[in-house]
Design a protein around this motif. Structure first.
Motif, PDB file in Angstrom:
ATOM      1  N   VAL A 197      43.670  -3.841   8.684  1.00 20.00           N
ATOM      2  CA  VAL A 197      44.526  -3.372   7.592  1.00 20.00           C
ATOM      3  C   VAL A 197      45.343  -2.159   8.060  1.00 20.00           C
ATOM      4  N   ALA A 200      50.846  -1.630   2.819  1.00 23.33           N
ATOM      5  CA  ALA A 200      49.454  -1.897   3.212  1.00 23.33           C
ATOM      6  C   ALA A 200      48.502  -1.507   2.072  1.00 23.33           C
ATOM      7  N   THR A 217      43.670   4.724   5.113  1.00 22.46           N
ATOM      8  CA  THR A 217      43.400   3.333   4.735  1.00 22.46           C
ATOM      9  C   THR A 217      41.895   3.089   4.631  1.00 22.46           C
ATOM     10  N   ASP A 231      50.117  -5.452   7.971  1.00 27.71           N
ATOM     11  CA  ASP A 231      50.670  -4.096   7.952  1.00 27.71           C
ATOM     12  C   ASP A 231      52.172  -4.137   7.642  1.00 27.71           C
ATOM     13  N   GLU A 274      47.550   1.704  14.720  1.00 26.16           N
ATOM     14  CA  GLU A 274      48.138   0.423  14.290  1.00 26.16           C
ATOM     15  C   GLU A 274      48.342  -0.482  15.501  1.00 26.16           C
TER      16      GLU A 274
END
Ligand code: 5RP
Length: 220
Positions: A28, A34, A58, A83, A105
């Protein structure tokens, strides 16, 4: 009735659930799109094995919604990564890192089998670079990296007061006309002190879900 940007983000976040299969570990991303995906994922949390988060923010949101957050070292397979992005092209090349989470990420995207990028249609561009390209740098190298970026034709600005989850700094590089994203991604990674740059070209999205006035458009 015209949809707002947030309504388009919500629509693509919900559409991304179609890529989540039972028993999967789900990667995620970070940011407002997101976040909408986390909210949608909460509705099917009993069907997944857990989630790997690309940022502390997150991870906190996932936990608040009762979704198990897994350590990336404890999983050998992330089935899908969902994402947002700051800019995307029809070749599925991206600029990411507006929220400063680009390094984690990129790591989660690298580990994942499939990367579903979720955007509203304001993010689609012909050429990347209108959005300032975020670059995560080791604090000691900030001025040196900035000088090297000027040599490449960029105009770097230090995102003052912002510290990444990895304890580093962000330079946002303006005025780059990114005609060859793969080449520039490699070139930027060669500068000593650069941790990551926000170009996702060597590992682009596999699917781009774009929220438009007429519904969710899928680009592959
Ligand atoms: C964070 C990111 C985000 O995906 C990007 O900034 C888009 O954010 P939003 O979904 O809020 O528009 O790369 O580092």
């Amino acid at each position: 009735m015209l949809l707002t940007q947030d309504e388009k983000k919500q629509a693509v976040a919900k559409a991304a659930l179609d890529y989540v299969e039972s028993g999967m570990v789900v990667g995620v991303g970070t940011g407002s799109t997101a976040n909408y995906f986390v909210d949608a994922l909460a509705g099917i949390k009993h069907r997944i094995d857990g989630a790997v988060a690309s940022s502390v923010a997150t991870a906190n949101r996932l936990k608040e919604r009762g979704i198990a957050v897994l350590d990336i070292h404890a999983v050998d397979d992330i089935g899908v990564y969902v994402d947002g992005a700051d800019e995307a092209t029809r070749h599925l090349h991206l600029i990411k890192g507006g929220g400063g989470a680009l390094t984690r990420e990129k790591i989660v995207a690298a580990v994942s089998r499939q990367f579903i990028c979720v955007i509203d249609d304001s993010k689609l561009v012909d050429v990347l670079g209108q959005f300032p390209l975020p670059i995560e740098v080791i604090p000691m190298a900030r001025s040196y990296v900035a000088r090297e970026l000027v040599k490449l034709g960029g105009n770097p600005f230090w995102r003052e007061g912002f510290v990444t989850d990895n304890g580093n700094m962000i330079l946002d590089v303006h005025h780059l006309n990114i005609l060859n994203p793969c080449e520039l991604e490699t070139q930027l990674n060669q500068i000593t002190g650069v941790v990551t740059n926000g170009l996702f070209a060597h590992r682009p999205a596999d699917v781009l879900l774009m929220g438009t006035e007429n519904g969710v458009e899928k680009l592959t």
